[in-house]
Design an enzyme around this catalytic site. Sequence first.
Site, mmCIF file in Angstrom:
data_model
loop_
_atom_site.group_PDB
_atom_site.id
_atom_site.type_symbol
_atom_site.label_atom_id
_atom_site.label_comp_id
_atom_site.label_asym_id
_atom_site.label_seq_id
_atom_site.Cartn_x
_atom_site.Cartn_y
_atom_site.Cartn_z
ATOM 1 N N LYS A 120 23.814 10.230 26.479
ATOM 2 C CA LYS A 120 25.174 9.995 25.957
ATOM 3 C C LYS A 120 25.949 11.298 25.767
ATOM 4 O O LYS A 120 27.093 11.428 26.202
ATOM 5 C CB LYS A 120 25.110 9.283 24.600
ATOM 6 N N THR A 121 25.330 12.242 25.083
ATOM 7 C CA THR A 121 26.042 13.475 24.734
ATOM 8 C C THR A 121 26.441 14.251 25.982
ATOM 9 O O THR A 121 27.577 14.723 26.113
ATOM 10 C CB THR A 121 25.182 14.351 23.815
ATOM 11 N N GLU A 164 31.368 9.570 21.882
ATOM 12 C CA GLU A 164 29.992 9.091 22.000
ATOM 13 C C GLU A 164 29.835 7.899 21.066
ATOM 14 O O GLU A 164 30.208 7.969 19.898
ATOM 15 C CB GLU A 164 29.051 10.223 21.622
#
Length: 478
Positions: A120-121, A164
């Site tokens: 995700k990051t 996010e």
Amino acid sequence: MTDLTAEDLGRVHLVGVGGVGMSGLARLLLTRGIPTSGSELREWPQLAALKALGGTIFREHQPANLDGVDTVVYSTAIPQDHIELVTARERGLRVMHRSEALAATMVGRRSVAVAGTHGKTTTTSMITLMLQHAGLDPSFVIGGEISEVGSNAHHGSGELFVAEADESDRSFLLYNPHVAVVTNIDADHLNTYGDLQGLEDAFVEFCARVEPGGFVVTCADDPGAQRMIVRVREAGGDVVTYGTAPDADLRLTEVRSSAQGVRYVAHHEGVPLGEVHLPIPGAHLGLNSAGALLTALRLGIPAESAIEALSTFPGVRRRFEFKGAEAGVRIYDEYAYHHVPIEAAMRTLREVAGDGRLIVVFQPYRMYRTRDYLTEIAAALSLADEAIIMEVFGPGEVREPGEGGVALTAAVDLPEDRKVFVPSWDDVPGEVVARVREGDVVVTMGAPPISLMGDELLAALKNSGDGYVGRHNRPDGE
């Protein structure tokens, strides 16, 4: 999503403001001119920046911190009986989860919400960088700091907001994004969802929350995402895919990963876009970049601009972050704590280590995960030449005797002299110094506190002297 805007929140106080997620929200509020304070016991590096932006930081938790406050924000890590939450409710103040407050900051923007078990990051950071490179000045809140930008949040002038979205506590279901990105769906956070089916149901619901005219971006190579695609399309959702699969809308071919980075040829809807170069290693990061590239293309970013942005991607702090080198030993830090990204990171670090050995310092994250995936985590750690295992980081969790770090160390498939359980933080640097030799790569990996260990290892190596480094590896044992 909430109808409240950030400005409607009045004076905001964040309980536990130092962590990456909460500090990012605080930075966003401060740059929007919203009076913001926070309480924090630990000396997180982000606190100085928040003070410089005009934030008030209290170094203890007490009722007086809430004087003059309108809204109190907490994260999932904060217990409901925390003194400041109890005080806020007694005073009748607005109390919001971090995700609710973040949703308020998104009102009036077209949001890109990035979810998924892994990546995700990095994917959020890549999308942000592409939009910035195209001159769109997006707002963003990321669960890590883009190394080049040096920040985990920004209030931009453009219409796009990249965030996010955390599935661990269901908070990603509070958003109604224009774009929902799902990197993958793997068994995790089962303490919240019960089983994999419950987790997959939540991702389908996340995709169903995409606003009219929006779309979903996901990975055609991932089994969990494949099952989600079928259900979302059956419900009428617009889904585009990326991956090495022949039917992917953005297809990767000729994927090559080395210590110098990742290269692949991208094809969008059958049309070759040319070679994509990512200057950081790891085939899994190539997949993340493809998801970001497809998102950018669907948002109207020219392919040439997006690919050029990727070629400058500096990485994200705590994601394969090079901390430095001392005594011929390179130190990296990596956030991975689930067995799938641990294995991916270890294979990439093997490429980087070359002829040197790979030594992992691992701090497990959460007892339930360590217990439920003991065999898988141990197998991933066994890819190292040596493993130093710390105790599980799991605030508020109960650990039975023989569980946690002890059990994980025993399960790692390495010779007894190549693995060790070190429960005391202060003992880790000495253990590392005693084991390493010139040419080795050491990675600190796992739960958030371990990110602070790399600097201590570098200092210990610098101060060790030639007579101490690698004593375990000397024939005489001295």
